[in-house]
Write a protein that holds these residues in place. Sequence first.
Motif, short mmCIF file in Angstrom:
data_model
loop_
_atom_site.label_atom_id
_atom_site.label_comp_id
_atom_site.label_asym_id
_atom_site.label_seq_id
_atom_site.Cartn_x
_atom_site.Cartn_y
_atom_site.Cartn_z
N THR A 192 21.84 35.24 19.69
CA THR A 192 21.21 35.54 20.97
C THR A 192 21.73 34.58 22.04
OG1 THR A 192 19.21 36.24 19.82
CG2 THR A 192 19.00 35.74 22.16
N THR A 193 22.00 35.15 23.19
CA THR A 193 22.45 34.31 24.29
C THR A 193 21.26 33.61 24.91
OG1 THR A 193 24.25 35.84 24.75
CG2 THR A 193 23.64 34.31 26.49
N ASN A 194 21.31 32.31 24.96
CA ASN A 194 20.23 31.51 25.53
C ASN A 194 20.74 30.82 26.78
OD1 ASN A 194 17.84 31.50 23.50
ND2 ASN A 194 19.66 31.28 22.24
N LEU A 195 19.78 30.22 27.49
CA LEU A 195 20.18 29.42 28.64
C LEU A 195 20.99 28.21 28.16
CD1 LEU A 195 16.81 29.49 30.63
CD2 LEU A 195 18.92 30.77 31.15
N ASP A 196 21.81 27.78 29.05
CA ASP A 196 22.68 26.66 28.64
C ASP A 196 21.87 25.40 28.35
OD1 ASP A 196 25.57 27.53 30.65
OD2 ASP A 196 25.03 27.96 28.56
N ASN A 197 20.76 25.22 29.11
CA ASN A 197 20.00 23.98 28.88
C ASN A 197 18.87 24.19 27.89
OD1 ASN A 197 18.48 25.64 30.43
ND2 ASN A 197 18.00 24.13 32.02
N ALA A 198 18.82 25.34 27.20
CA ALA A 198 17.76 25.56 26.22
C ALA A 198 18.01 24.72 24.99
CB ALA A 198 17.70 27.05 25.83
N SER A 199 16.90 24.17 24.46
CA SER A 199 17.04 23.33 23.29
C SER A 199 16.80 24.11 22.00
CB SER A 199 16.08 22.14 23.37
OG SER A 199 14.75 22.62 23.47
N ILE A 200 15.97 25.18 22.09
CA ILE A 200 15.76 26.03 20.92
C ILE A 200 16.04 27.47 21.32
CG2 ILE A 200 14.07 24.52 19.77
CD1 ILE A 200 11.89 26.37 20.89
N CYS A 201 16.39 28.25 20.30
CA CYS A 201 16.73 29.66 20.54
C CYS A 201 15.47 30.44 20.96
CB CYS A 201 17.32 30.26 19.27
SG CYS A 201 17.65 32.04 19.39
N ALA A 202 15.58 31.28 22.00
CA ALA A 202 14.44 32.09 22.45
C ALA A 202 14.10 33.16 21.43
CB ALA A 202 14.75 32.73 23.81
N ASN A 203 15.04 33.56 20.60
CA ASN A 203 14.80 34.63 19.63
C ASN A 203 14.26 34.11 18.31
OD1 ASN A 203 14.83 37.24 18.55
ND2 ASN A 203 16.84 36.87 17.63
N CYS A 204 14.97 33.15 17.69
CA CYS A 204 14.59 32.71 16.33
C CYS A 204 14.00 31.31 16.31
CB CYS A 204 15.79 32.80 15.40
SG CYS A 204 17.11 31.67 15.81
N GLY A 205 14.09 30.60 17.38
CA GLY A 205 13.47 29.28 17.40
C GLY A 205 14.30 28.19 16.77
N ARG A 206 15.49 28.51 16.39
CA ARG A 206 16.32 27.48 15.77
C ARG A 206 16.84 26.51 16.83
NH1 ARG A 206 20.30 27.56 11.26
NH2 ARG A 206 21.90 26.04 11.83
N PRO A 207 16.85 25.25 16.51
CA PRO A 207 17.37 24.29 17.50
C PRO A 207 18.81 24.63 17.85
CG PRO A 207 16.29 23.15 15.69
CD PRO A 207 16.39 24.60 15.30
N LEU A 208 19.06 24.59 19.14
CA LEU A 208 20.38 24.95 19.62
C LEU A 208 21.29 23.73 19.80
CD1 LEU A 208 19.53 27.62 22.32
CD2 LEU A 208 20.52 27.98 20.08
N SER A 209 20.73 22.59 19.63
CA SER A 209 21.55 21.40 19.86
C SER A 209 22.56 21.28 18.73
CB SER A 209 20.67 20.15 19.91
OG SER A 209 19.96 20.04 18.69
N THR A 210 23.68 21.94 18.98
CA THR A 210 24.74 21.83 17.99
C THR A 210 25.23 20.39 17.95
OG1 THR A 210 26.28 22.49 19.68
CG2 THR A 210 25.49 24.21 18.24
N PRO A 211 25.41 19.92 16.75
CA PRO A 211 25.87 18.52 16.67
C PRO A 211 27.14 18.32 17.47
CG PRO A 211 26.20 19.66 14.59
CD PRO A 211 25.34 20.57 15.46
N SER A 212 27.02 17.47 18.43
CA SER A 212 28.17 17.24 19.30
C SER A 212 29.31 16.65 18.48
CB SER A 212 27.78 16.29 20.44
OG SER A 212 27.36 15.05 19.91
N TYR A 213 30.40 17.33 18.55
CA TYR A 213 31.56 16.87 17.76
C TYR A 213 32.19 15.67 18.44
CZ TYR A 213 36.16 16.78 15.64
OH TYR A 213 37.31 16.40 15.01
N THR A 214 32.13 14.56 17.75
CA THR A 214 32.77 13.36 18.29
C THR A 214 34.11 13.19 17.61
OG1 THR A 214 31.65 12.04 16.63
CG2 THR A 214 30.59 12.20 18.77
#
Length: 143
Positions: free
Chosen positions: A8-30
């Motif tokens: 599901t397409t979420n807002l860019d600043n959303a922290s959790i998915c609006a559809n399934c509630g999964r955290p959207l904060s993908t681990p930032s690849y360092t």
Amino acid sequence: MNCPNCGTTNLDNASICANCGRPLSTPSYTPPPPAPSSYTPPPPGGSFGGATAAPAQIPNYLWQSIVVTICCCLPFGIVGIIFAAQVNDKIRRGDIQGAMVASKNAKTWVLVAFIVGIVLQIVVWGLYSAAILSAIHSGQFNR
Ligand SMILES: [Zn+2]
């Protein structure tokens, strides 16, 4: 941003998915730190600095020689003093190599004088106390 779980397409600043509630904060690849490229080459000519050594770095063992001459063993101490005097003499003439050799010799003779002096002291005092003990045993101090 798209949810990695359900797409599901979420807002860019959303922290959790609006559809399934999964955290959207993908681990930032360092990115891994760059390979250690801090190889410092050894300073040139670091191992051999004898020719350019400062004269102050050559000990002349003069006072050590005098001390062992007075306290321990006169003949070997005098040899040490002679070499110690050569150290300063050769430094003054710019003969650093010779000064280092004389310094080594002075150190050797100071050690020899010191050890011989200690041994002589032990022998002398051993004989002295043996003489006193035998005198006591022979009864000379009881009369
Ligand atoms: Zn989702």
